[in-house]
Design a protein around this motif. Structure first.
Motif, PDB file in Angstrom:
ATOM      1  N   THR A  65     -47.162   2.853 -15.634  1.00 26.47           N
ATOM      2  CA  THR A  65     -47.565   1.455 -15.796  1.00 26.47           C
ATOM      3  C   THR A  65     -46.474   0.639 -16.483  1.00 26.47           C
ATOM      4  N   GLU A  66     -45.831   1.204 -17.484  1.00 27.11           N
ATOM      5  CA  GLU A  66     -44.757   0.510 -18.202  1.00 27.11           C
ATOM      6  C   GLU A  66     -43.574   0.223 -17.277  1.00 27.11           C
ATOM      7  N   ARG A  67     -43.261   1.170 -16.409  1.00 25.22           N
ATOM      8  CA  ARG A  67     -42.140   0.964 -15.481  1.00 25.22           C
ATOM      9  C   ARG A  67     -42.435  -0.173 -14.503  1.00 25.22           C
ATOM     10  N   VAL A  68     -43.675  -0.227 -14.017  1.00 26.79           N
ATOM     11  CA  VAL A  68     -44.050  -1.321 -13.109  1.00 26.79           C
ATOM     12  C   VAL A  68     -43.999  -2.652 -13.849  1.00 26.79           C
ATOM     13  N   ALA A  69     -44.451  -2.674 -15.097  1.00 24.82           N
ATOM     14  CA  ALA A  69     -44.410  -3.908 -15.890  1.00 24.82           C
ATOM     15  C   ALA A  69     -42.975  -4.388 -16.065  1.00 24.82           C
ATOM     16  N   ALA A  70     -42.049  -3.451 -16.240  1.00 26.39           N
ATOM     17  CA  ALA A  70     -40.639  -3.823 -16.388  1.00 26.39           C
ATOM     18  C   ALA A  70     -40.093  -4.413 -15.092  1.00 26.39           C
ATOM     19  N   LEU A  71     -40.476  -3.836 -13.954  1.00 23.40           N
ATOM     20  CA  LEU A  71     -40.045  -4.374 -12.657  1.00 23.40           C
ATOM     21  C   LEU A  71     -40.596  -5.779 -12.455  1.00 23.40           C
ATOM     22  N   MET A  72     -41.856  -5.987 -12.830  1.00 22.51           N
ATOM     23  CA  MET A  72     -42.470  -7.300 -12.665  1.00 22.51           C
ATOM     24  C   MET A  72     -41.797  -8.342 -13.548  1.00 22.51           C
ATOM     25  N   ALA A  73     -41.437  -7.970 -14.754  1.00 25.59           N
ATOM     26  CA  ALA A  73     -40.743  -8.903 -15.648  1.00 25.59           C
ATOM     27  C   ALA A  73     -39.394  -9.295 -15.059  1.00 25.59           C
ATOM     28  N   GLN A  74     -38.704  -8.316 -14.489  1.00 22.51           N
ATOM     29  CA  GLN A  74     -37.407  -8.585 -13.867  1.00 22.51           C
ATOM     30  C   GLN A  74     -37.574  -9.513 -12.664  1.00 22.51           C
ATOM     31  N   TRP A  75     -38.610  -9.259 -11.854  1.00 22.78           N
ATOM     32  CA  TRP A  75     -38.877 -10.101 -10.682  1.00 22.78           C
ATOM     33  C   TRP A  75     -39.189 -11.536 -11.095  1.00 22.78           C
ATOM     34  N   ARG A  76     -40.076 -11.709 -12.061  1.00 20.82           N
ATOM     35  CA  ARG A  76     -40.454 -13.054 -12.495  1.00 20.82           C
ATOM     36  C   ARG A  76     -39.254 -13.835 -13.016  1.00 20.82           C
ATOM     37  N   GLU A  77     -38.374 -13.143 -13.727  1.00 21.29           N
ATOM     38  CA  GLU A  77     -37.169 -13.797 -14.234  1.00 21.29           C
ATOM     39  C   GLU A  77     -36.246 -14.207 -13.091  1.00 21.29           C
ATOM     40  N   SER A  78     -36.126 -13.347 -12.092  1.00 22.19           N
ATOM     41  CA  SER A  78     -35.182 -13.605 -10.996  1.00 22.19           C
ATOM     42  C   SER A  78     -35.624 -14.751 -10.090  1.00 22.19           C
ATOM     43  N   ILE A  79     -36.949 -15.036 -10.031  1.00 25.76           N
ATOM     44  CA  ILE A  79     -37.431 -16.098  -9.134  1.00 25.76           C
ATOM     45  C   ILE A  79     -37.825 -17.363  -9.908  1.00 25.76           C
ATOM     46  N   SER A  80     -37.445 -17.465 -11.144  1.00 28.82           N
ATOM     47  CA  SER A  80     -37.852 -18.613 -11.961  1.00 28.82           C
ATOM     48  C   SER A  80     -37.422 -19.945 -11.343  1.00 28.82           C
ATOM     49  N   ASP A  81     -36.278 -19.959 -10.662  1.00 26.01           N
ATOM     50  CA  ASP A  81     -35.798 -21.200 -10.046  1.00 26.01           C
ATOM     51  C   ASP A  81     -36.598 -21.583  -8.807  1.00 26.01           C
ATOM     52  N   TYR A  82     -37.318 -20.610  -8.209  1.00 29.87           N
ATOM     53  CA  TYR A  82     -38.065 -20.865  -6.980  1.00 29.87           C
ATOM     54  C   TYR A  82     -39.580 -20.961  -7.211  1.00 29.87           C
ATOM     55  N   ARG A  83     -40.021 -20.612  -8.411  1.00 32.95           N
ATOM     56  CA  ARG A  83     -41.451 -20.404  -8.657  1.00 32.95           C
ATOM     57  C   ARG A  83     -42.316 -21.595  -8.251  1.00 32.95           C
ATOM     58  N   ASP A  84     -41.893 -22.813  -8.529  1.00 30.17           N
ATOM     59  CA  ASP A  84     -42.730 -23.972  -8.226  1.00 30.17           C
ATOM     60  C   ASP A  84     -42.774 -24.288  -6.730  1.00 30.17           C
ATOM     61  N   ARG A  85     -42.008 -23.549  -5.923  1.00 27.17           N
ATOM     62  CA  ARG A  85     -42.013 -23.771  -4.470  1.00 27.17           C
ATOM     63  C   ARG A  85     -42.729 -22.643  -3.730  1.00 27.17           C
ATOM     64  N   LEU A 129     -35.803 -20.588   1.827  1.00 28.30           N
ATOM     65  CA  LEU A 129     -36.040 -19.735   0.655  1.00 28.30           C
ATOM     66  C   LEU A 129     -36.142 -18.254   1.018  1.00 28.30           C
ATOM     67  N   LEU A 130     -36.302 -17.974   2.306  1.00 24.01           N
ATOM     68  CA  LEU A 130     -36.605 -16.597   2.721  1.00 24.01           C
ATOM     69  C   LEU A 130     -35.537 -15.599   2.308  1.00 24.01           C
ATOM     70  N   ASN A 131     -34.304 -15.826   2.707  1.00 22.86           N
ATOM     71  CA  ASN A 131     -33.247 -14.859   2.389  1.00 22.86           C
ATOM     72  C   ASN A 131     -32.968 -14.726   0.892  1.00 22.86           C
ATOM     73  N   PRO A 132     -32.931 -15.823   0.118  1.00 24.60           N
ATOM     74  CA  PRO A 132     -32.761 -15.650  -1.337  1.00 24.60           C
ATOM     75  C   PRO A 132     -33.868 -14.815  -1.967  1.00 24.60           C
ATOM     76  N   LEU A 133     -35.108 -14.998  -1.537  1.00 23.42           N
ATOM     77  CA  LEU A 133     -36.220 -14.225  -2.086  1.00 23.42           C
ATOM     78  C   LEU A 133     -36.128 -12.752  -1.686  1.00 23.42           C
ATOM     79  N   ILE A 134     -35.705 -12.504  -0.450  1.00 23.80           N
ATOM     80  CA  ILE A 134     -35.532 -11.116  -0.002  1.00 23.80           C
ATOM     81  C   ILE A 134     -34.445 -10.429  -0.820  1.00 23.80           C
TER      82      ILE A 134
END
Length: 234
Positions: A65-85, A129-134
């Protein structure tokens, strides 16, 4: 006398009515024509529904569970510029289960492994946005599949109506042609049936399969419609 050779008037009248009854349906049907009209619309999708999954395994459920939480934190940080779209964004679906591994040696107990996963889903109305998100998903190590069924047009209902309108116009044009060949005119619609649905048909698509790949073209779609109509001929 010759009167014996004459047939009764009532018998002749009944024969006339029978002959008329046989002729009348043919005359009525001669004033109508039934035909099929077809229409289609081609377009390129402008939107997509995407789903990614973060997953991890460990002998201890808490570690997985901790490892998945770390992946999710990394993902959320990486898409912060796209989140509102990102529309209808959700990443609250979490799963945790245990799977049994084959025993390493005969006579030993099978090992158990905890598997944790978290699913991310959203839609985009801007395919730039497709390729940047991929790329971000690949960098984090998320699992995903990308296929033609995930792409759509934001106005598919309008596309379906346009295809149907073209099918009706095609039926009317065919009726006018048939009527002109018979020195008549195409009249009112007696009946009309819409044949089947208007499901979009994918033509071609390029898929992203590895870190270096990108989706270069989603490809065209085609919506088809057909109608069967009966018209009066005047």
């Amino acid at each position: 006398m010759n009167g014996r050779n004459l047939k009764p008037r009532s018998h002749l009248k009944s024969r006339f009515i029978l002959s008329l009854a046989l002729i009348l349906p043919t005359v009525a049907m001669a004033g109508e024509v039934t035909l099929t009209g077809e229409g289609s619309v081609r377009y390129e999708p402008d939107s997509a529904r995407l789903q990614f999954t973060a997953s991890a395994e460990h002998a201890l459920p808490q570690k997985a569970t901790e490892r998945v939480a770390a992946l999710m934190a990394q993902w959320r940080e990486s898409i912060s510029d796209y989140r509102d779209r990102l529309n209808d964004y959700s990443d609250a679906t979490v799963n945790l289960y245990t799977r049994t591994l084959p025993a390493p040696e005969r006579g030993k107990e099978p090992e158990k492994q905890a598997v944790a996963s978290q699913t991310i889903s959203f839609s985009i109305n801007d395919l730039s946005l497709l390729n940047p998100l991929i790329r971000e998903a690949q960098a984090v190590g998320l699992d995903y599949q990308l296929g033609p069924h995930q792409f759509f047009h934001s106005d598919e209902a309008g596309m379906e109506q346009e295809a149907l309108a073209r099918a009706i116009a095609d039926a009317q044009a065919r009726c006018r042609f048939v009527a002109s060949r018979l020195d008549q005119t195409c009249g009112d619609v007696v009946t009309i049936n819409i044949n089947g649905g208007h499901r979009p048909v994918p033509m071609m698509m390029s898929e992203a399969k590895s870190m270096s790949d990108a989706v270069s073209s989603v490809g065209e779609r085609e919506i088809r419609a057909s109608v069967t109509a009966t018209f009066e001929l005047d």
